[in-house]
Design an enzyme around this catalytic site. Sequence first.
Site, PDB file in Angstrom:
ATOM      1  N   LEU A 257      20.693 -20.556 -31.329  1.00 37.58           N
ATOM      2  CA  LEU A 257      21.108 -19.242 -30.868  1.00 37.58           C
ATOM      3  C   LEU A 257      19.893 -18.334 -30.972  1.00 37.58           C
ATOM      4  O   LEU A 257      19.110 -18.444 -31.914  1.00 37.58           O
ATOM      5  CB  LEU A 257      22.253 -18.682 -31.730  1.00 37.58           C
ATOM      6  CG  LEU A 257      23.628 -19.342 -31.597  1.00 37.58           C
ATOM      7  CD1 LEU A 257      24.617 -18.695 -32.565  1.00 37.58           C
ATOM      8  CD2 LEU A 257      24.157 -19.258 -30.173  1.00 37.58           C
ATOM      9  N   ASP A 258      19.745 -17.419 -30.015  1.00 38.56           N
ATOM     10  CA  ASP A 258      18.630 -16.486 -30.054  1.00 38.56           C
ATOM     11  C   ASP A 258      18.668 -15.674 -31.347  1.00 38.56           C
ATOM     12  O   ASP A 258      19.722 -15.522 -31.976  1.00 38.56           O
ATOM     13  CB  ASP A 258      18.680 -15.536 -28.859  1.00 38.56           C
ATOM     14  CG  ASP A 258      18.644 -16.271 -27.531  1.00 38.56           C
ATOM     15  OD1 ASP A 258      18.145 -17.411 -27.504  1.00 38.56           O
ATOM     16  OD2 ASP A 258      19.125 -15.707 -26.531  1.00 38.56           O
ATOM     17  N   LYS A 259      17.535 -15.117 -31.709  1.00 38.29           N
ATOM     18  CA  LYS A 259      17.419 -14.365 -32.961  1.00 38.29           C
ATOM     19  C   LYS A 259      18.487 -13.287 -33.089  1.00 38.29           C
ATOM     20  O   LYS A 259      19.076 -13.099 -34.158  1.00 38.29           O
ATOM     21  CB  LYS A 259      16.022 -13.739 -33.051  1.00 38.29           C
ATOM     22  CG  LYS A 259      15.793 -12.905 -34.303  1.00 38.29           C
ATOM     23  CD  LYS A 259      14.401 -12.294 -34.293  1.00 38.29           C
ATOM     24  CE  LYS A 259      14.197 -11.378 -35.493  1.00 38.29           C
ATOM     25  NZ  LYS A 259      12.866 -10.721 -35.463  1.00 38.29           N
TER      26      LYS A 259
ATOM     27  N   THR B 230      21.362 -13.111 -31.354  1.00 41.40           N
ATOM     28  CA  THR B 230      22.708 -13.579 -31.026  1.00 41.40           C
ATOM     29  C   THR B 230      23.438 -13.975 -32.301  1.00 41.40           C
ATOM     30  O   THR B 230      22.857 -14.582 -33.202  1.00 41.40           O
ATOM     31  CB  THR B 230      22.647 -14.777 -30.062  1.00 41.40           C
ATOM     32  OG1 THR B 230      21.999 -14.371 -28.856  1.00 41.40           O
ATOM     33  CG2 THR B 230      24.043 -15.278 -29.723  1.00 41.40           C
TER      34      THR B 230
ATOM     35  N   HIS C  74      17.697 -18.976 -23.409  1.00 37.69           N
ATOM     36  CA  HIS C  74      18.251 -17.644 -23.148  1.00 37.69           C
ATOM     37  C   HIS C  74      19.217 -17.665 -21.961  1.00 37.69           C
ATOM     38  O   HIS C  74      19.299 -16.698 -21.195  1.00 37.69           O
ATOM     39  CB  HIS C  74      17.131 -16.640 -22.867  1.00 37.69           C
ATOM     40  CG  HIS C  74      16.341 -16.264 -24.078  1.00 37.69           C
ATOM     41  ND1 HIS C  74      15.307 -15.360 -24.035  1.00 37.69           N
ATOM     42  CD2 HIS C  74      16.417 -16.664 -25.369  1.00 37.69           C
ATOM     43  CE1 HIS C  74      14.777 -15.222 -25.240  1.00 37.69           C
ATOM     44  NE2 HIS C  74      15.445 -16.004 -26.069  1.00 37.69           N
TER      45      HIS C  74
END
Length: 240
Positions: free
Chosen positions: A105-107, A109, A187
Site C-alpha cells: 500500500l502506498d505510504k 494509503t 499507484h
Amino acid sequence: MPLVRLDKILTDTGLCSRSQAREIIRRGRAAVNGTPCADPAAKFDPEAVSLTVDGEPIDGPGHIYIMLNKPAGVLTATRDPRKPTVVDAMPEDWKRRGLFPVGRLDKDTTGLLLLTDDGTFAHKVISPKSHVSKLYEAVVDGTPCEADFAAFREGIVLRDGTQCLPAELIDLGGGRVQVEVFEGKYHQVKRMLGSRQMSVLQLKRLRIGGLWLDGSLAEGEYRRLTPEEIEKIRPDILSK
C-alpha cells in the site's frame, strides 16, 4: 511426521537461536503439552505439540498470517533506514521468522494489509493470474459520471498508455467512491481515478478477496488471521 528434537522445534519458532534454545530447555523454562522438559534432545512431533516458555505459549513452526490496519505515513516494507515500516511494530519473534508484507500500500494509503512468512501464499494472493480482488474506498475531488463507470468496466488506459484490467467504480456520494480492482499496478487506484479527472485525497483498502478489514482494529493495530479468514481470501486458489 518424523519426530524432531525439542531444541530444533523451539529454534524453528523464531524465538531464539539453537544454543539459546538448549539453554532455555536445560534451565527448565520450557514445557511440552503442559509438562516441563529439560532435555534438548527429547523428540516430539512438531505438528502435535503445545509449547510454552516461562508459562507463555510459543507459536509453532507453522506459517504466520497477519491482518494489519495500516496507518498513513508508514512504508510497506520490511526495513528502511529513515522511515517507519509496517514490520517495525511486529513482535521480535515474528520478525526473526522473516515476516514481510503481501503486496504493498502506498505510504499515505490506509487499511487492510496482510503480512506473512509464507512466500507461496503471498505469491498466490498478489499474482494477477489469481484474480484476487481488492476493494478500496477513496475521498476524491470530483464526481464520477456514466462515462467514468463505463471506462472502468472496459479497462482504464492510464496516461502513460498502461492498460488496466476491467474494474468496478461505485459512487457513494459526497465525494466518496469505491474501486474494485483485480491487479496491483504501481499507484493503480490513484492513477485510474486521476485519468478520469478525479484527484484522490484519501485512500483506504477495505477488502482482499472475501476478507474484510476487521472494523475493531484501530489504525496501527493488527492480529493473526484465523484459518477460516485465510480461506475467505480466495479458497479456490489458496487450496491448490
